[in-house]
Design an enzyme around this catalytic site. Structure first.
Site, PDB file in Angstrom:
ATOM      1  N   HIS A  13       0.826  -1.205   0.000  1.00  0.00           N
ATOM      2  CA  HIS A  13       0.000   0.000   0.000  1.00  0.00           C
ATOM      3  C   HIS A  13       0.864   1.260   0.000  1.00  0.00           C
ATOM      4  CE1 HIS A  13       0.549  -0.722   4.432  1.00  0.00           C
ATOM      5  NE2 HIS A  13       0.720   0.590   4.448  1.00  0.00           N
ATOM      6  N   HIS A  86       4.076   7.339   3.299  1.00  0.00           N
ATOM      7  CA  HIS A  86       5.030   6.226   3.199  1.00  0.00           C
ATOM      8  C   HIS A  86       4.593   5.252   2.120  1.00  0.00           C
ATOM      9  CE1 HIS A  86       2.003   4.544   6.063  1.00  0.00           C
ATOM     10  NE2 HIS A  86       2.287   3.397   5.479  1.00  0.00           N
ATOM     11  N   GLU A 135       7.870   1.430   4.822  1.00  0.00           N
ATOM     12  CA  GLU A 135       7.321   0.445   5.747  1.00  0.00           C
ATOM     13  C   GLU A 135       7.550  -0.931   5.127  1.00  0.00           C
ATOM     14  OE1 GLU A 135       3.069   0.762   6.242  1.00  0.00           O
ATOM     15  OE2 GLU A 135       3.012  -0.710   7.858  1.00  0.00           O
TER      16      GLU A 135
END
Ligand code: CO
Length: 144
Positions: A13, A86, A135
């Protein structure tokens, strides 16, 4: 670059900070045409309210601060309208990835912790990753 011990997985994502999840949901639905939007939920350990917008090949993770000490609140101080926060890539084993990133000189922010998908995640400081907050997320066992 030399070969990595692990292989970077799919883009899970893109995290997008917003001062209002409700307004962002309306934007993704009414302007951009997203049709699969989840219910927002609170993630107190990360001090964020989260909503996933499902896309055919990935997701957008909308993030609204939960409290004034939220990392997303600090981001919004610099970017009041919100913005890209992010990117999240899947890895097979989060502890192996954290050890490897540290060994290669990246700065891992904190210990692995449960992320919005219910699996362990780490964040890499953007100073070591070309300005992008990265991430890494342990791939869900039942996915793909
Ligand atoms: Co995320």
């Amino acid at each position: 670059m030399s070969g990595a011990g692990h292989e970077l997985g799919r883009l899970n994502h893109v995290g997008v900070a917003t001062p209002s999840i409700d307004r962002s949901i309306a934007l993704y639905r009414d302007l951009l045409g997203a049709t699969k939007i989840g219910e927002p939920f609170d993630l107190p350990p990360q001090k964020v309210r989260v909503c996933f917008v499902d896309l055919p090949n990935s997701q957008i993770e909308l993030l609204e601060p939960l409290g004034e000490d939220s990392p997303v609140a600090k981001f919004l101080e610099k970017n009041p309208a919100g913005g890209q926060h992010h990117v999240c890539f899947e890895v097979p084993d989060i502890h192996a990835a954290a050890a490897e990133m540290t060994a290669k000189g990246a700065k891992v922010l904190g210990e692995p912790r449960i992320g919005a998908h219910g699996t362990l995640v780490i964040f890499l400081h953007p100073k070591g990753t070309g300005g992008v907050l990265v991430e890494l997320m342990e791939r869900p066992k039942d996915a793909h």
